[in-house]
Motif scaffolding. Structure first.
Motif, PDB file in Angstrom:
ATOM      1  N   LYS A 195       1.117  -1.126   0.277  1.00  0.00           N
ATOM      2  CA  LYS A 195      -0.340  -0.164  -0.189  1.00  0.00           C
ATOM      3  C   LYS A 195       1.117   1.049  -0.150  1.00  0.00           C
ATOM      4  O   LYS A 195       0.160   2.854   0.152  1.00  0.00           O
ATOM      5  N   SER A 196       1.997   1.249   0.048  1.00  0.00           N
ATOM      6  CA  SER A 196       2.754   2.233  -0.322  1.00  0.00           C
ATOM      7  C   SER A 196       2.743   2.580   0.741  1.00  0.00           C
ATOM      8  O   SER A 196       3.391   4.149   0.736  1.00  0.00           O
ATOM      9  N   ILE A 197       2.801   2.493   1.892  1.00  0.00           N
ATOM     10  CA  ILE A 197       2.597   3.360   4.118  1.00  0.00           C
ATOM     11  C   ILE A 197       3.524   3.071   4.594  1.00  0.00           C
ATOM     12  O   ILE A 197       4.121   1.723   4.818  1.00  0.00           O
ATOM     13  N   LYS A 198       4.635   4.424   5.037  1.00  0.00           N
ATOM     14  CA  LYS A 198       5.829   3.778   5.885  1.00  0.00           C
ATOM     15  C   LYS A 198       5.477   4.235   7.245  1.00  0.00           C
ATOM     16  O   LYS A 198       4.513   4.385   7.567  1.00  0.00           O
ATOM     17  N   GLY A 199       6.331   3.447   8.213  1.00  0.00           N
ATOM     18  CA  GLY A 199       5.512   3.533   9.093  1.00  0.00           C
ATOM     19  C   GLY A 199       5.335   2.119  10.419  1.00  0.00           C
ATOM     20  O   GLY A 199       4.370   2.879  11.196  1.00  0.00           O
ATOM     21  N   VAL A 200       5.100   1.436   8.924  1.00  0.00           N
ATOM     22  CA  VAL A 200       4.244   0.114   9.932  1.00  0.00           C
ATOM     23  C   VAL A 200       4.212   0.126  10.925  1.00  0.00           C
ATOM     24  O   VAL A 200       3.091  -0.259  11.671  1.00  0.00           O
ATOM     25  N   GLY A 201       5.802   0.391  11.138  1.00  0.00           N
ATOM     26  CA  GLY A 201       6.097  -0.986  13.160  1.00  0.00           C
ATOM     27  C   GLY A 201       5.512  -0.240  13.960  1.00  0.00           C
ATOM     28  O   GLY A 201       5.450  -0.780  14.612  1.00  0.00           O
ATOM     29  N   LEU A 202       4.867   1.186  13.593  1.00  0.00           N
ATOM     30  CA  LEU A 202       4.032   1.394  14.920  1.00  0.00           C
ATOM     31  C   LEU A 202       2.895   0.975  14.901  1.00  0.00           C
ATOM     32  O   LEU A 202       2.192   1.021  16.137  1.00  0.00           O
ATOM     33  N   PHE A 203       2.031   0.484  14.191  1.00  0.00           N
ATOM     34  CA  PHE A 203       1.145  -0.685  14.131  1.00  0.00           C
ATOM     35  C   PHE A 203       1.099  -1.313  15.820  1.00  0.00           C
ATOM     36  O   PHE A 203       0.392  -1.314  16.799  1.00  0.00           O
ATOM     37  N   PHE A 204       2.425  -1.776  16.511  1.00  0.00           N
ATOM     38  CA  PHE A 204       2.824  -2.762  17.245  1.00  0.00           C
ATOM     39  C   PHE A 204       3.644  -1.764  18.448  1.00  0.00           C
ATOM     40  O   PHE A 204       2.438  -2.126  19.286  1.00  0.00           O
ATOM     41  N   THR A 205       3.512  -0.870  18.269  1.00  0.00           N
ATOM     42  CA  THR A 205       3.879   0.188  19.142  1.00  0.00           C
ATOM     43  C   THR A 205       2.186   0.329  19.909  1.00  0.00           C
ATOM     44  O   THR A 205       1.869   0.006  21.018  1.00  0.00           O
ATOM     45  N   VAL A 206       1.307   1.223  18.577  1.00  0.00           N
ATOM     46  CA  VAL A 206       0.249   1.205  19.482  1.00  0.00           C
ATOM     47  C   VAL A 206      -0.693   0.038  19.991  1.00  0.00           C
ATOM     48  O   VAL A 206      -1.755   0.682  20.910  1.00  0.00           O
TER      49      VAL A 206
END
Length: 378
Positions: free
Chosen positions: A230-241
């Motif tokens: 999906k060309s979305i950057k910062g997906v790793g924030l999902f696990f933080t949230v």
């Protein structure tokens, strides 16, 4: 009743051990694939890493639970932590793909022993009346570690990960020696009597947890690829949230379960998790991903608080180890099956369709809970 009664010295120590132990373990799932790739491993075998460790963990858990109930907690817990240290160090000294798979299998076995022992010691340290709340705080430590460790692992690289993991495991071992362990009663019949490796009282809640954790296996394995698609950057924030959502809501949900019963956690879980997955399946921005993470974190936290409590509180004290082994067999098994199943489904439907399909499993978990409740099986 004293509202801070479970914050005993033992409970604080075992919660800290849980955090450091989980952190050390979770440094490797994200760091190993690129490391193996650098050693010449083809893409076709990288996906087997999760399968190897899941199989090893599932094989050892029932026997770990049985041994903890029969021989006591301390010796086996210490042995498991030392085994984790040796397995972790081995990654550094044997940079060969085939050997690393053997190390990973061994790592899974000692993890199964250590994690089952850690949860059993925590169970011993919490009063039944406030069990859901106490286990909520305890398991929150592992959830925070799972959210932070993967990002750190990718930034450090494999060699530094080994050193950091060893440092955390040394801290875990030192803290483990400070814990006062519950003595296992030794009766004449205990050694002679045949005891099942699983606690029968825990099988049904563990089966419900299995269905729910199938969704986490899919997210853990394919969220990053879906974000890149999906060309979305910062997906790793999902696990933080996701972790922050549990951090904020889990203690409250645990208290609610203790006061209102298991349904107070299970129903929000089996409703919020499918909503999160369906939103995720049509998301095209980081904000939408993070909204999903909030719903998903609250849902998983609520369901786990109830189901882990349900799996343990009705089990006799001398079967607590078996109860924890049973619960985490469902927990780990769901993640492993979810990762494999998601791969097959995404090959047919794409990642978006796969996440939408995954919403079926928590709904099935809710149906199973309702049926079992109706026929008074829970």
């Amino acid at each position: 009743m004293n509202k801070t009664k479970f914050w005993t010295r033992n409970f604080v120590l075992i919660t800290l051990v849980n955090f450091f132990m989980f952190f050390a373990f979770q440094l490797f799932p994200s760091a190993l694939p690129p490391y193996l790739k650098s050693l010449g491993a083809p893409d076709s075998i990288l996906g087997l890493l999760q399968g190897v460790i899941t199989i090893a963990t599932l094989l050892v858990r029932p026997f770990a639970g049985l041994a903890l109930d029969r021989y006591g907690r301390k010796g086996l817990f210490i042995a498991g932590l030392i085994g984790m240290m040796l397995s972790t160090a081995a990654y550094r000294f044997f940079p060969v793909v085939a050997i690393i798979f053997v190390i990973r299998f061994t790592h899974g076995m000692v993890w199964g022993l250590s994690n089952t022992a850690c949860s059993t010691v925590a169970s011993d340290s919490i009063e039944k009346e406030r069990f859901a709340e106490g286990m909520g705080y305890f398991s929150l430590a592992s959830s925070i570690a799972m959210a932070i460790a993967p990002a750190i692992a990718l930034s450090l690289g494999m060699k530094k990960n080994v050193l950091l993991a060893l440092a955390f495991l040394i801290v875990s071992l030192l803290l483990a020696f400070l814990i006062k362990y519950q003595k296992v009663p030794h009766t004449q019949g205990l050694v002679k009597k045949k005891v099942a490796p699983y606690a029968k009282e825990s099988i049904l809640p563990s089966s419900i947890m299995f269905l729910i954790m199938i969704t986490y296996g899919s997210i853990m394995t394919f969220l990053a690829l879906y974000g890149a698609e999906k060309s979305i950057k910062g997906v790793g924030l999902f696990f933080t949230v996701y972790a922050v959502s549990m951090l904020i809501t889990r203690p409250y949900l645990g208290r609610l379960v203790d006061r209102k019963g298991f349904g107070a956690g299970i129903w929000p879980g089996v409703i919020l998790i499918p909503i999160a997955l369906l939103i995720l399946s049509v998301s095209s921005s980081l904000l939408a991903f993070l909204v999903c993470a909030v719903f998903y974190g609250i849902g998983i936290g609520a369901a786990q608080s109830s189901l882990q409590t349900m799996a343990i509180v009705k089990v006799p004290k001398d079967r607590t180890g078996a109860a924890n082994a049973t619960f985490f067999t469902g927990f780990d098994g769901g993640i492993g099956v979810g990762a494999v199943l998601a791969g097959f489904i995404s090959a047919i439907t794409g990642h978006s369709g796969m996440f939408a399909f995954m919403a079926v499993f928590p709904i099935l978990a809710g149906v199973l809970y309702y049926v079992l409740l109706k026929y008074k099986k829970l």
